[in-house]
Design an enzyme around this catalytic site. Structure first.
Site, short mmCIF file in Angstrom:
data_model
loop_
_atom_site.label_atom_id
_atom_site.label_comp_id
_atom_site.label_asym_id
_atom_site.label_seq_id
_atom_site.Cartn_x
_atom_site.Cartn_y
_atom_site.Cartn_z
N GLU A 101 0.67 -1.06 0.08
CA GLU A 101 -0.03 -0.01 -0.03
C GLU A 101 0.85 1.46 0.22
OE1 GLU A 101 -3.00 1.07 -0.31
OE2 GLU A 101 -4.47 0.27 0.64
N ASP A 102 0.27 2.37 -0.32
CA ASP A 102 1.03 3.67 -0.37
C ASP A 102 0.83 4.24 1.06
OD1 ASP A 102 -1.86 3.92 -0.75
OD2 ASP A 102 -1.52 5.71 -2.46
N ASP A 105 -4.47 5.30 6.31
CA ASP A 105 -5.04 6.43 6.83
C ASP A 105 -6.04 6.18 8.08
OD1 ASP A 105 -5.36 9.41 6.96
OD2 ASP A 105 -7.18 8.87 5.53
N PHE A 154 -1.95 16.31 3.72
CA PHE A 154 -2.54 15.34 2.69
C PHE A 154 -1.01 15.38 1.82
CE2 PHE A 154 -3.97 14.44 -1.57
CZ PHE A 154 -4.89 13.67 -1.15
N ARG A 167 1.54 12.04 -9.32
CA ARG A 167 2.04 10.58 -8.96
C ARG A 167 3.50 10.41 -9.34
NH1 ARG A 167 -2.49 7.62 -7.68
NH2 ARG A 167 -4.54 7.87 -8.82
P1 XMP Z 1 -7.75 4.74 4.48
O1 XMP Z 1 -8.46 5.78 5.30
O2 XMP Z 1 -8.92 3.67 4.08
O3 XMP Z 1 -7.17 5.34 3.36
O4 XMP Z 1 -6.90 3.93 5.36
C1 XMP Z 1 -6.35 4.93 2.52
C2 XMP Z 1 -6.58 5.74 1.17
O5 XMP Z 1 -6.83 7.11 1.33
C3 XMP Z 1 -6.23 7.81 0.43
N1 XMP Z 1 -5.42 8.88 1.28
C4 XMP Z 1 -4.59 9.66 0.49
N2 XMP Z 1 -4.11 9.99 -0.71
N3 XMP Z 1 -2.62 11.47 -0.10
C5 XMP Z 1 -3.27 10.75 -0.90
O6 XMP Z 1 -2.79 10.82 -2.13
C6 XMP Z 1 -2.79 11.48 1.20
O7 XMP Z 1 -2.20 12.28 1.94
C7 XMP Z 1 -3.77 10.39 1.56
N4 XMP Z 1 -4.42 10.07 2.78
C8 XMP Z 1 -5.33 9.12 2.28
C9 XMP Z 1 -5.42 7.07 -0.40
O8 XMP Z 1 -6.29 6.64 -1.70
C10 XMP Z 1 -5.44 5.85 0.42
O9 XMP Z 1 -5.12 4.50 -0.27
MG MG Z 2 -5.97 8.69 -4.44
#
Ligand code: XMP
Ligand code: MG
Length: 181
Positions: A101-102, A105, A154, A167
């Site tokens: 995962e990137d 959150d 963010f 990206r």
């Molecule tokens: P959850 O809340 O499901 O979120 O753990 C994961 C997804 O939320 C998006 N996300 C971000 N994307 N910059 C981004 O480009 C951020 O700072 C950010 N914070 C949350 C992302 O799609 C991730 O997979």
């Molecule tokens: Mg996104």
């Protein structure tokens, strides 16, 4: 030539820092899975850059698959309701699976994925995330490997987007104008 979009944004993690940490993660993962083939499952689109760098530093027999997911509602943050828009190409039954995962959150996305993937009965299921916004967690999921814990800001770059842009940036940068939800 005009400046690359986003190159004026403030840097949170620079390309060298990221590369160093990715090599450390790869070394740890290579030790932990020594002698076992590993299936990497990258979550599109955000994880493609991280997966490409991580995979090339793993000293393991690796295969790669991707899952694409979309969340309903707001497209900067996930709304909680997640759906799969591209499923795995190959079965993960009986395999050691590492989800890539990137960013972690609220934890909703991985919570959902964990349910879906464990139903396919892998031998093991772990998560590596490049970034972890620990303070935003709503569901108590934990990554097995974390690149960097980051504050509630963010971020874009190194695969992460804002409305699909940025990206390709080599650093992870702040996007100051996006509010938390
Ligand atoms: P959850 O809340 O499901 O979120 O753990 C994961 C997804 O939320 C998006 N996300 C971000 N994307 N910059 C981004 O480009 C951020 O700072 C950010 N914070 C949350 C992302 O799609 C991730 O997979
Ligand atoms: Mg996104």
């Amino acid at each position: 030539m005009s400046e690359l979009p986003g190159s004026n944004l403030e840097v949170l993690l620079d390309a060298e820092q990221i590369a160093r940490r990715v090599r450390e993660l790869a070394a740890q993962i290579s030790t932990d899975y020594r002698g076992r083939p590993l299936r990497l499952v990258g979550i599109l689109k955000g994880a493609w850059v991280f997966l490409a760098d991580l995979a090339r530093h793993l000293n393991l027999e690796v295969t790669v698959d991707f899952l694409s997911i979309a969340s309903y509602g707001d497209n900067s943050y996930s709304s909680g309701a997640v759906r799969i828009t591209k499923d795995l190409d190959q079965s993960i039954e009986g395999l050691d699976v590492l989800v890539v995962e990137d960013i972690l959150d609220t934890g909703r996305t991985f919570h959902y994925l964990e349910g879906v993937l464990s139903a396919h009965q892998p031998n093991s299921l772990k998560l590596v995330t490049l970034l972890d916004k620990v303070s935003r967690r709503l569901i108590p999921v934990r990554a097995d490997y974390v690149g960097f814990e980051i504050p509630d800001v963010f971020v874009v770059g190194y695969g992460l987007d804002y409305h699909q842009k940025y990206r390709q940036l080599r650093d992870v940068r702040f996007l100051p104008s996006v509010p938390s939800v």
